[in-house]
Scaffold this active site. Structure first.
Site, PDB file in Angstrom:
ATOM      1  N   TYR A  54       0.827  -1.213   0.000  1.00 17.13           N
ATOM      2  CA  TYR A  54       0.000   0.000   0.000  1.00 17.13           C
ATOM      3  C   TYR A  54       0.858   1.260   0.000  1.00 17.13           C
ATOM      4  CZ  TYR A  54      -4.214  -2.735   0.135  1.00 17.13           C
ATOM      5  OH  TYR A  54      -5.234  -3.587  -0.226  1.00 17.13           O
ATOM      6  N   ARG A  57       1.551   1.846  -3.612  1.00 17.67           N
ATOM      7  CA  ARG A  57       0.375   2.354  -4.335  1.00 17.67           C
ATOM      8  C   ARG A  57       0.089   3.811  -3.945  1.00 17.67           C
ATOM      9  NH1 ARG A  57      -4.166  -1.994  -3.906  1.00 17.67           N
ATOM     10  NH2 ARG A  57      -5.308  -0.482  -5.185  1.00 17.67           N
ATOM     11  N   HIS A 110     -14.980   0.668  -1.069  1.00 19.86           N
ATOM     12  CA  HIS A 110     -13.849  -0.177  -0.674  1.00 19.86           C
ATOM     13  C   HIS A 110     -12.769   0.603   0.074  1.00 19.86           C
ATOM     14  CE1 HIS A 110     -14.935  -3.408  -3.938  1.00 19.86           C
ATOM     15  NE2 HIS A 110     -15.699  -3.481  -2.865  1.00 19.86           N
ATOM     16  N   CYS A 121      -8.320   1.498  18.511  1.00 17.46           N
ATOM     17  CA  CYS A 121      -9.346   2.470  18.938  1.00 17.46           C
ATOM     18  C   CYS A 121     -10.306   2.874  17.823  1.00 17.46           C
ATOM     19  CB  CYS A 121      -8.682   3.710  19.534  1.00 17.46           C
ATOM     20  SG  CYS A 121      -7.861   4.757  18.295  1.00 17.46           S
ATOM     21  N   ALA A 221     -12.416   4.691 -21.202  1.00 21.10           N
ATOM     22  CA  ALA A 221     -13.216   5.556 -20.329  1.00 21.10           C
ATOM     23  C   ALA A 221     -13.038   7.032 -20.674  1.00 21.10           C
ATOM     24  CB  ALA A 221     -12.838   5.303 -18.873  1.00 21.10           C
TER      25      ALA A 221
HETATM   26  C1  BJW Z   1     -11.425  -0.158 -18.866  1.00 20.38           C
HETATM   27  C2  BJW Z   1     -10.250   0.485 -19.155  1.00 20.38           C
HETATM   28  C3  BJW Z   1     -10.387   1.744 -19.736  1.00 20.38           C
HETATM   29  C4  BJW Z   1      -9.673  -1.356 -18.298  1.00 20.38           C
HETATM   30  N1  BJW Z   1     -11.581   2.201 -19.974  1.00 20.38           N
HETATM   31  N2  BJW Z   1     -12.638   0.245 -19.078  1.00 20.38           N
HETATM   32  C5  BJW Z   1     -18.305 -16.473  -4.293  1.00 20.38           C
HETATM   33  C6  BJW Z   1     -19.409 -15.923  -4.927  1.00 20.38           C
HETATM   34  C7  BJW Z   1     -19.818 -14.612  -4.652  1.00 20.38           C
HETATM   35  C8  BJW Z   1     -19.124 -13.821  -3.739  1.00 20.38           C
HETATM   36  C9  BJW Z   1     -18.041 -14.367  -3.114  1.00 20.38           C
HETATM   37  C10 BJW Z   1     -17.634 -15.673  -3.386  1.00 20.38           C
HETATM   38  N3  BJW Z   1     -16.516 -15.937  -2.638  1.00 20.38           N
HETATM   39  C11 BJW Z   1     -16.224 -14.813  -1.912  1.00 20.38           C
HETATM   40  C12 BJW Z   1     -17.143 -13.858  -2.193  1.00 20.38           C
HETATM   41  C13 BJW Z   1     -17.186 -12.464  -1.653  1.00 20.38           C
HETATM   42  C14 BJW Z   1     -16.082 -11.584  -2.210  1.00 20.38           C
HETATM   43  C15 BJW Z   1     -16.088 -11.686  -3.737  1.00 20.38           C
HETATM   44  O1  BJW Z   1     -16.869 -11.034  -4.412  1.00 20.38           O
HETATM   45  N4  BJW Z   1     -15.193 -12.462  -4.310  1.00 20.38           N
HETATM   46  C16 BJW Z   1     -15.185 -12.652  -5.760  1.00 20.38           C
HETATM   47  C17 BJW Z   1     -13.779 -12.420  -6.317  1.00 20.38           C
HETATM   48  C18 BJW Z   1     -15.730 -14.042  -6.040  1.00 20.38           C
HETATM   49  N5  BJW Z   1     -16.388 -10.227  -1.809  1.00 20.38           N
HETATM   50  C19 BJW Z   1     -16.018  -9.770  -0.627  1.00 20.38           C
HETATM   51  O2  BJW Z   1     -15.366 -10.418   0.166  1.00 20.38           O
HETATM   52  C20 BJW Z   1     -16.485  -8.365  -0.270  1.00 20.38           C
HETATM   53  N6  BJW Z   1     -17.171  -8.368   0.972  1.00 20.38           N
HETATM   54  C21 BJW Z   1     -18.326  -9.040   1.161  1.00 20.38           C
HETATM   55  O3  BJW Z   1     -18.841  -9.705   0.282  1.00 20.38           O
HETATM   56  O4  BJW Z   1     -18.865  -8.875   2.411  1.00 20.38           O
HETATM   57  C22 BJW Z   1     -20.073  -9.578   2.726  1.00 20.38           C
HETATM   58  C23 BJW Z   1     -21.317  -8.872   2.293  1.00 20.38           C
HETATM   59  C24 BJW Z   1     -22.476  -9.570   2.187  1.00 20.38           C
HETATM   60  C25 BJW Z   1     -23.647  -8.941   1.791  1.00 20.38           C
HETATM   61  C26 BJW Z   1     -23.676  -7.595   1.525  1.00 20.38           C
HETATM   62  C27 BJW Z   1     -22.526  -6.891   1.646  1.00 20.38           C
HETATM   63  C28 BJW Z   1     -21.353  -7.532   2.012  1.00 20.38           C
HETATM   64  C29 BJW Z   1     -15.305  -7.415  -0.160  1.00 20.38           C
HETATM   65  C30 BJW Z   1     -14.626  -7.196  -1.473  1.00 20.38           C
HETATM   66  C31 BJW Z   1     -13.393  -6.352  -1.284  1.00 20.38           C
HETATM   67  C32 BJW Z   1     -12.647  -6.113  -2.578  1.00 20.38           C
HETATM   68  N7  BJW Z   1     -11.418  -5.494  -2.320  1.00 20.38           N
HETATM   69  C33 BJW Z   1     -10.574  -5.100  -3.436  1.00 20.38           C
HETATM   70  C34 BJW Z   1      -9.273  -4.523  -2.850  1.00 20.38           C
HETATM   71  C35 BJW Z   1      -9.583  -3.146  -2.210  1.00 20.38           C
HETATM   72  C36 BJW Z   1      -8.368  -2.465  -1.730  1.00 20.38           C
HETATM   73  C37 BJW Z   1      -7.333  -2.289  -2.811  1.00 20.38           C
HETATM   74  O5  BJW Z   1      -7.569  -1.624  -3.843  1.00 20.38           O
HETATM   75  O6  BJW Z   1      -6.247  -2.794  -2.589  1.00 20.38           O
HETATM   76  O7  BJW Z   1     -11.245  -4.129  -4.247  1.00 20.38           O
HETATM   77  S1  BJW Z   1     -10.233  -6.419  -4.600  1.00 20.38           S
HETATM   78  C38 BJW Z   1     -10.306  -5.405  -6.042  1.00 20.38           C
HETATM   79  O8  BJW Z   1     -11.450  -5.799  -6.855  1.00 20.38           O
HETATM   80  C39 BJW Z   1     -10.606  -3.981  -5.535  1.00 20.38           C
HETATM   81  C40 BJW Z   1     -11.585  -3.510  -6.563  1.00 20.38           C
HETATM   82  O9  BJW Z   1     -12.341  -2.421  -6.063  1.00 20.38           O
HETATM   83  C41 BJW Z   1     -12.407  -4.722  -6.862  1.00 20.38           C
HETATM   84  C42 BJW Z   1     -13.131  -4.666  -8.174  1.00 20.38           C
HETATM   85  O10 BJW Z   1     -12.237  -4.674  -9.255  1.00 20.38           O
HETATM   86  P1  BJW Z   1     -12.554  -3.829 -10.565  1.00 20.38           P
HETATM   87  O11 BJW Z   1     -12.484  -2.385 -10.261  1.00 20.38           O
HETATM   88  O12 BJW Z   1     -13.787  -4.296 -11.205  1.00 20.38           O
HETATM   89  O13 BJW Z   1     -11.241  -4.152 -11.450  1.00 20.38           O
HETATM   90  P2  BJW Z   1     -11.002  -5.334 -12.515  1.00 20.38           P
HETATM   91  O14 BJW Z   1      -9.564  -5.364 -12.800  1.00 20.38           O
HETATM   92  O15 BJW Z   1     -11.636  -6.575 -12.101  1.00 20.38           O
HETATM   93  O16 BJW Z   1     -11.786  -4.814 -13.821  1.00 20.38           O
HETATM   94  C43 BJW Z   1     -11.339  -3.674 -14.549  1.00 20.38           C
HETATM   95  C44 BJW Z   1     -12.333  -3.433 -15.676  1.00 20.38           C
HETATM   96  O17 BJW Z   1     -12.000  -2.202 -16.316  1.00 20.38           O
HETATM   97  C45 BJW Z   1     -12.304  -4.518 -16.762  1.00 20.38           C
HETATM   98  O18 BJW Z   1     -13.649  -4.896 -17.076  1.00 20.38           O
HETATM   99  C46 BJW Z   1     -11.650  -3.828 -17.976  1.00 20.38           C
HETATM  100  O19 BJW Z   1     -12.189  -4.278 -19.218  1.00 20.38           O
HETATM  101  C47 BJW Z   1     -12.007  -2.390 -17.727  1.00 20.38           C
HETATM  102  N8  BJW Z   1     -11.057  -1.442 -18.252  1.00 20.38           N
HETATM  103  N9  BJW Z   1      -9.173  -0.386 -18.752  1.00 20.38           N
HETATM  104  C48 BJW Z   1     -12.692   1.456 -19.652  1.00 20.38           C
HETATM  105  N10 BJW Z   1      -9.277   2.434 -20.066  1.00 20.38           N
END
Ligand code: BJW
Length: 234
Positions: A54, A57, A110, A121, A221
């Site tokens: 981090y 980043r 996030h 705390c 984008a």
């Molecule tokens: C462009 C472009 C350009 C490129 N122009 N486009 C099985 C089934 C379902 C769920 C789960 C499961 N097993 C576990 C889970 C839950 C889990 C989950 O979803 N896991 C999946 C991977 C399966 N989720 C969690 O644990 C979350 N919490 C949770 O569920 O709590 C319980 C709950 C229950 C009920 C209600 C509420 C809550 C927490 C998730 C935390 C994610 N954390 C991260 C790290 C954050 C800190 C950090 O940044 O270090 O968040 S992981 C990472 O992924 C980060 C992002 O925000 C997140 C999403 O990624 P994103 O932004 O979509 O990026 P990419 O790379 O995936 O996609 C990029 C896109 O951009 C692509 O489509 C490209 O095409 C496009 N692109 N360039 C336009 N120029």
């Protein structure tokens, strides 16, 4: 103009500002182990590695600037509200590029890269520079409790009640630059669809959730978002 708009952004919107996406072939999770760096268990066992990740980043974010897509969404927010509409921008990104572009009705579901939270705390500190494991909390003075104020796998994203309330009454839902793989954000389009909202996806490619959307605008984008905003605002 439709009345209530919810926009979800992901790492794709910041890609052209030089910040990495996660799941693209050269993405962050192709180079780094999310099980160590983005879980509470990883932080418990390898806090130095997590801080190093981090810190790097945070340093990268200092060099990044908001791009035309971030600015277009800030402009859209002002125009939408001026016309009496309801607006919410939900970002999964922990960078501050939407904030710096001028977005105000914004939720960082996030967390935020420039904040640390004390596990002793609960105090939330701003943090722009390097953090080490032995740094004491400014509030309780205990060392060893500072962690990035971000949401890791298995943790509850922030402000979920507010987000669900807005989704349940929205007329238009737009997802920009997100792969639709991480829940609960990946489920927002389904909720919006169920309440009858029109759903638009703006992305370079098809995603896991593309079939749910009514309209697809494929492109970078920085081009596709200003073009869409111009159609609405103009
Ligand atoms: C462009 C472009 C350009 C490129 N122009 N486009 C099985 C089934 C379902 C769920 C789960 C499961 N097993 C576990 C889970 C839950 C889990 C989950 O979803 N896991 C999946 C991977 C399966 N989720 C969690 O644990 C979350 N919490 C949770 O569920 O709590 C319980 C709950 C229950 C009920 C209600 C509420 C809550 C927490 C998730 C935390 C994610 N954390 C991260 C790290 C954050 C800190 C950090 O940044 O270090 O968040 S992981 C990472 O992924 C980060 C992002 O925000 C997140 C999403 O990624 P994103 O932004 O979509 O990026 P990419 O790379 O995936 O996609 C990029 C896109 O951009 C692509 O489509 C490209 O095409 C496009 N692109 N360039 C336009 N120029």
């Amino acid at each position: 103009m439709t009345q209530s708009l919810v926009i979800l952004t992901g790492s794709g919107i910041s890609a052209e500002s030089g910040l990495g996406t996660f799941r693209d072939t050269d993405g962050i999770w192709a180079k780094f182990d999310w099980q160590v760096l983005a879980t509470p268990e990883g932080f418990r066992t390898q806090p130095e590695n997590v801080h190093e990740f981090y810190n790097a980043r945070r340093a990268g974010l200092k060099k990044a600037e908001p791009n035309a897509a971030h600015f277009a969404l800030a402009e859209l927010e002002k125009a939408w509200i001026a016309r009496g509409g309801d607006f919410l921008l939900v970002t999964q990104n922990i960078d501050n590029l939407h904030d710096r572009a001028g977005s105000e009705r914004l939720i960082h579901m996030h967390g935020e890269l420039n904040k640390m939270r004390c596990e002793h705390c609960g105090y939330i500190h701003e943090a722009f520079d390097e953090i080490t494991v032995d740094l004491p909390c400014l509030n309780c003075r205990q060392a060893g409790g500072l962690r990035p104020h971000v949401v890791w796998f298995g943790e509850m994203p922030l402000e979920m009640e507010l987000i669900y309330n807005q989704l349940e009454s929205c007329d238009l839902f737009v997802a920009i630059g997100t792969s639709g793989t991480v829940y609960p954000a990946a489920g927002f389009s389904q909720i919006a669809k169920q309440v009858g909202a029109r759903c638009i996806e703006i992305n370079l490619d098809d995603t896991e959730t593309s079939p749910i959307f009514d309209e697809h605008r494929k492109g970078m984008a920085t081009q596709a978002v200003p073009a869409w905003v111009a159609e609405i605002v103009g």
